[in-house]
Design an enzyme around this catalytic site. Structure first.
Site, PDB file in Angstrom:
ATOM      1  CG  ASP A 167      45.147-106.846 -21.861  1.00  0.00           C
ATOM      2  OD1 ASP A 167      45.757-106.691 -22.990  1.00  0.00           O
ATOM      3  OD2 ASP A 167      46.015-107.405 -20.905  1.00  0.00           O
ATOM      4  CB  THR A 197      50.595 -90.125 -52.911  1.00  0.00           C
ATOM      5  OG1 THR A 197      49.770 -89.280 -51.766  1.00  0.00           O
ATOM      6  CG2 THR A 197      51.549 -89.143 -53.633  1.00  0.00           C
ATOM      7  N   GLY A 201      41.059 -93.878 -48.627  1.00  0.00           N
ATOM      8  CA  GLY A 201      41.399 -95.135 -48.047  1.00  0.00           C
ATOM      9  C   GLY A 201      42.509 -94.927 -46.991  1.00  0.00           C
ATOM     10  CB  THR A 234      46.141 -97.799 -48.944  1.00  0.00           C
ATOM     11  OG1 THR A 234      45.598 -96.600 -48.931  1.00  0.00           O
ATOM     12  CG2 THR A 234      45.732 -98.548 -47.647  1.00  0.00           C
ATOM     13  N   GLY A 235      48.603 -96.149 -50.623  1.00  0.00           N
ATOM     14  CA  GLY A 235      49.219 -95.950 -51.950  1.00  0.00           C
ATOM     15  C   GLY A 235      48.554 -94.782 -52.807  1.00  0.00           C
ATOM     16  CG  HIS A 238      47.539-112.292 -22.835  1.00  0.00           C
ATOM     17  ND1 HIS A 238      46.135-111.862 -22.702  1.00  0.00           N
ATOM     18  CD2 HIS A 238      48.110-111.352 -22.147  1.00  0.00           C
ATOM     19  CE1 HIS A 238      45.898-110.729 -21.991  1.00  0.00           C
ATOM     20  NE2 HIS A 238      47.114-110.096 -21.638  1.00  0.00           N
ATOM     21  CG  HIS A 282      49.377-109.995 -17.982  1.00  0.00           C
ATOM     22  ND1 HIS A 282      48.341-109.356 -17.221  1.00  0.00           N
ATOM     23  CD2 HIS A 282      49.247-109.545 -19.026  1.00  0.00           C
ATOM     24  CE1 HIS A 282      47.699-108.626 -18.065  1.00  0.00           C
ATOM     25  NE2 HIS A 282      48.372-108.735 -19.392  1.00  0.00           N
ATOM     26  CD  GLU A 283      52.109-110.612 -22.083  1.00  0.00           C
ATOM     27  OE1 GLU A 283      51.799-110.899 -22.875  1.00  0.00           O
ATOM     28  OE2 GLU A 283      51.980-109.480 -21.640  1.00  0.00           O
TER      29      GLU A 283
END
Length: 622
Positions: free
Chosen positions: A516, A226, A219, A223-224, A444, A440-441
């Site tokens: 972008d 260990t 994985g 994600t756990g 978006h 610019h932002e």
């Protein structure tokens, strides 16, 4: 009556003081007996020595090399005046030129002569000869001992060089159980069978069942894997040997294989037991690709692991858990049935699991009443378990920095921004650049409101974070597993919104759209090559060949399609990008008023959240 209790050490201090006084008295006595006469010795010229010899005033002399010390028969004044001291003892130095008549004069005057050789004694000669060798040998022994300790952990280090470095977690030590692992319901269910087998092997063996020899946990990082392995050992209440794959490898060929043998030997003695190998891909990569062919250290270690796993008998209750985030590069002989019998895939946690993880990590954290873990779980789409643990810690640190008694929701919001966007930078930006960044932002953000399938807009800022001068944050309202073509095209349009806004407003473009364009091109390439979303190329996948496990992907990937097909792929990618770029410019030009309002609000406030953006767009409609 004195009932004072004598403190420990007082008797010792008294003893030391008493003996110190005795030592001082002895030193004074030696000074008066020996040192006083030595202090009366004065240096006299050689001519004065000769005059006293002619005058028969020398009693005895002691010759040592070129130095003569002696005693007068009668005291002799040294210097002029009544206060000149009278000396009984003297010393002088022989001249560098020879004095051949000196011995005859001394004998005639009856002077007692004592001599002492200036040559070193045999002991001193031996010491001078052997001391350098003793120091060299001592340094060699000391260095060798330190080297052995580093290699083997102390004691007979060279004999421990091939010993296993696996850390043993025994039953008496604190353990992690499945209660400490949130989410991962399916992996825990799969491993629960292993736990029951280790607790009661006869229950399965009477039906002919055999214990799986190996379980591979695969994985993404965080994600756990260990944590789940340690929880399995805690649930089974068995010894747990933990080691990283890189700890097997040393410079010398054969050491890794020796450590593998030693580790399996220890585990068999403590059976039932679990061996956990983290980062298995560091030693389990495909064989035949190393520099040393089949004789390099990594491949020898892998061969020994394969041999040990085949050597297990059904009665030996020893199981191997291994974790990797690169299962695609593992050797086929390692992951075949009979070695790693099972492969458990761990994915990023879903919303319910994210909430459970936040609950576990916030147990010891004083939370304010306004903290909504369910809302935080919804806002943290894409976060791994490690990211969520880091989020709780960051929120606690932010609250502590502000001298708060409890962690509030705003602290979690700031923590999410810090993890997603990075730290705020205090860069000086000119008004002209700030205006370009704001438009610019705003481009978006406005595109995220105009396209139909966009993810909800969360925040827009023109404050520099990390490597970005501004950021537009969108958070999906649900976990997505399948992405539709319309959604992907809308995503590309949003990515091109910043560049399109610059073209509409300034009739020019800047370097701010570099990242972008990179992301939009990568997404368009996947649509064409991997997902069959090109009408011209049809339902076909055009993937590159498998990369070399050790060399770079771009150096070794081979194409499985013709040059004509490669040209068509490039044309389709260019078409998708150009179509969405034109679409973006048209939409922004048609909504220029909203674009200006958003940009001006960003220049004034620098940060806008979803509600503020909605109010601005609603005011533009009116």
């Amino acid at each position: 009556m004195n009932n004072r209790i004598q403190k420990p050490g007082e008797e010792k201090q008294k003893f030391l003081k008493r003996n110190l006084w005795f030592l001082l008295l002895w030193l004074l006595l030696i000074y008066f007996l020996v040192g006083r006469s030595y202090s009366d010795v004065r240096q006299i010229p050689y001519t004065q020595f000769k005059e006293n010899l002619k005058g028969d005033n020398l009693s005895s002399i002691h010759v040592k090399g070129e130095e003569i010390t002696g005693e007068f028969k009668k005291e002799v004044k040294i210097g002029e005046g009544e206060d000149a001291p009278a000396l009984k003892y003297f010393k002088t130095v022989l001249p560098s030129f020879p004095d051949p008549g000196l011995m005859d004069q001394l004998e005639k005057k009856g002077v007692t002569i004592r001599t002492e050789s200036t040559e070193a004694s045999w002991f001193a000669t031996l010491l001078i000869t052997l001391l350098p060798w003793v120091l060299i040998i001592g340094f060699f022994v000391y260095s060798s001992k330190k080297f052995q300790e580093r290699m083997g952990g102390g004691g007979a280090g060279l004999f421990k060089f091939g010993k296993s470095k696996a850390k043993l977690y025994t039953r008496s030590e604190s353990r992690v159980t499945y209660e400490n692992v949130a989410g991962l319901a399916n992996p825990k269910k799969e491993l629960q069978e292993i736990v029951e087998f280790l607790k009661d092997p006869s229950r399965f063996q009477k039906l002919g069942g055999k214990l799986p020899k190996g379980i591979l946990l695969a994985g993404p990082p965080g994600t756990g894997k260990t944590l789940l392995a340690r929880a399995t050992a805690g649930e089974a209440d068995v010894p747990f040997y933990s080691i990283s794959g890189s700890e097997f490898i040393e410079m010398f060929v054969g050491v890794g294989a020796s450590r593998v043998r030693d580790m399996f030997k220890q585990a068999k003695q403590d059976a039932p037991a679990i061996i956990f190998i983290d980062e298995l891909d560091s030693i389990g990569r495909v064989r035949g690709t190393g520099v040393g062919g089949g004789h390099d250290e990594r491949e020898q270690t892998l061969n020994q692991i394969l041999s040990e796993m085949d050597g297990f008998s059904p009665q030996e209750s020893v199981i191997i858990l291994a974790a990797t985030n690169r299962p695609d590069v593992l050797d086929p002989a390692l992951i075949r049935p009979g070695r790693f019998d099972r492969r458990i895939i761990l994915e990023q946690p879903h919303k319910k699991a994210r909430k459970q993880i936040l609950e576990i990590h916030s147990k010891e954290v004083p939370l304010s009443d306004d903290v909504d873990l369910d809302a935080l779980a919804g806002m943290s789409v894409g976060f791994s378990g490690a990211d969520l643990e880091n989020l709780v810690n960051e929120a606690a640190l932010i609250a502590g920095r502000d001298n708060k008694d409890q962690v509030e929701m705003d602290d979690f919001f700031e923590g999410i921004d810090k993890i997603r966007m990075g730290l705020e930078r205090e860069d000086f930006i000119s008004e002209e650049e700030k205006r370009i960044i704001a438009y610019h932002e705003a481009g978006h953000a406005l595109m995220a409101k105009l396209v139909p399938t966009a993810d909800p807009l969360q925040k827009v800022t023109i404050v520099p974070h990390g490597r970005a001068l501004g950021l537009t944050e969108q958070i999906p309202d649900e976990d997505r597993h399948n992405l539709k073509k319309k959604y992907l095209l809308d995503r590309i349009a949003i990515m091109l919104g910043g560049r399109g806004s610059e073209k509409v407003v300034f009739d020019d473009v800047s370097t701010g759209a570099g990242n972008d364009l990179k992301q939009a091109t990568q997404m368009a390439r996947r649509m064409v090559c991997n997902w069959g979303m090109s009408e011209k190329l049809g339902a076909a996948a055009f993937e590159r060949g498998e990369p070399h496990p050790f060399l770079g992907k771009e150096m070794t990937e081979s194409k499985n399609f013709s040059e004509d097909t490669a040209r068509m792929i490039d044309e389709e990618i260019r078409r998708i990008i150009n179509e969405q770029d034109t679409r973006t410019e048209d939409l922004l030009a048609a909504n220029r008023g909203k674009l200006d309002l958003l940009a001006e609000a960003l220049l004034e406030h620098e940060v806008l959240n979803a509600e503020e953006i909605e109010k601005i767009l609603d005011s533009a409609k009116n």
